[in-house]
Design a protein around this motif. Structure first.
Motif: not given
Ligand code: AFP
Length: 278
Positions: A12-15, A40-45, A63-64, A84-85
């Motif tokens: 969460a801190i990184r996202i 950001l979906d890809i990076k958060s995942d 993951s979704e 993830p997002l």
């Protein structure tokens, strides 16, 4: 479980940092559900995958944003299904978004759910965990999530959030929503499941629904990544969660990306849903 919650906090801190600093535009990729992914979906995942790969109690994740499951540790106990997002299409308008996690043992269904967590990235970052009870935490400047309070739903509330195209709603759903407004409810719908359900939990009650519609007969929201975690949280907080007739946590998905119509709310509002679906 503590190490899983810790991995979620680190993710969460990184996202949160990504949301505040990185490019929120769309990529060229389409995910397993057919949505075009934001970068950001890809990076958060990837962040969440990286953090869970450090946890030996995690056997597998899904993951979704991905079609297939990712094995982690063969001898791990837990399976984690996550979005993830969630609500990332709202990033361009600077609305709150969230990450949702369901922690399962042996199978990705409600009967095997052990815990659920979501993180909301809003004006402040908060995390809600449901394990033995439902607790809310806030991310402090020093990078710690401090306990704020336990969450409990009242028997009834006046917030109403219903998704889906109105022209695609059934007559029953129109009647339900009309009765809710006649009882004095107010519309509160941002288009992000995390902030919309968070508001109902924090304000003590109401109803969130994403019904079956003519364009999405099986609803839009995914069981393993979105629906089961919130059903678990709502039940633990003293509310209820149904698909119109049946308890959501009794449903068995055929595929991890399966969707279902869903209603989450306080007891009185769920009674009303049942009455309109008789
Ligand atoms: P995005 O992740 O594509 O923004 O979708 C968000 C979501 O899955 C969920 O968070 C909302 O409750 C729901 O979709 C909203 O859907 P509608 O725009 O059809 O009401």
């Amino acid at each position: 479980m503590v190490e899983i919650f810790d991995a979620i906090k680190k993710s969460a801190i990184r996202i949160k940092w990504l949301i505040e600093n990185e490019d929120a535009s769309y990529s060229q990729n389409i995910n397993a559900t057919g949505d075009t992914q934001l970068k950001l979906d890809i990076k958060s995942d990837l962040i969440i995958e990286e953090e869970f790969k450090k946890i030996s109690s995690v056997k597998e994740i899904i993951s979704e944003e991905k079609e297939n499951k990712t094995p982690i540790y063969e001898n791990g106990k837990y399976l984690v299904g996550y979005d993830p997002l969630d609500g990332s299409s709202l990033l361009d308008v600077n609305f709150s978004v969230g990450s949702i996690f369901g922690i399962y043992k042996n199978a990705y269904d409600g009967k095997h759910m052990i815990a659920a967590v979501y993180v909301i990235y809003g004006p402040v970052t908060q995390m809600v965990t449901a394990y033995e009870d439902v607790g809310m935490y806030k991310l402090n400047e020093d990078g710690d999530f401090a306990f704020i309070k336990s969450l409990e739903l009242k028997d009834s509330g006046l917030i109403n959030a219903s998704g889906g195209t109105h022209t695609g709603w059934s007559k029953k759903h129109h009647n339900l929503i009309e009765e809710i407004y006649e009882r004095g409810a107010r519309l509160r719908y941002s288009g992000g499941m995390v902030p919309d359900l968070h508001q109902i939990l924090l304000k003590g009650g109401g109803l969130f629904s994403y019904p079956s519609t003519s364009d999405t007969p099986k609803g839009k929201l995914r069981m393993v990544f979105e629906v089961f975690p919130f059903a678990f949280i709502f039940e633990k907080a003293g509310g209820e969660a149904i698909d119109g007739k049946r308890r959501l946590l009794d449903l068995i998905p055929m595929h991890p990306h399966d969707t279902t119509p869903c209603y989450f709310g306080s007891k009185k509002e769920i009674e009303l849903v049942l009455k309109h679906n008789e």
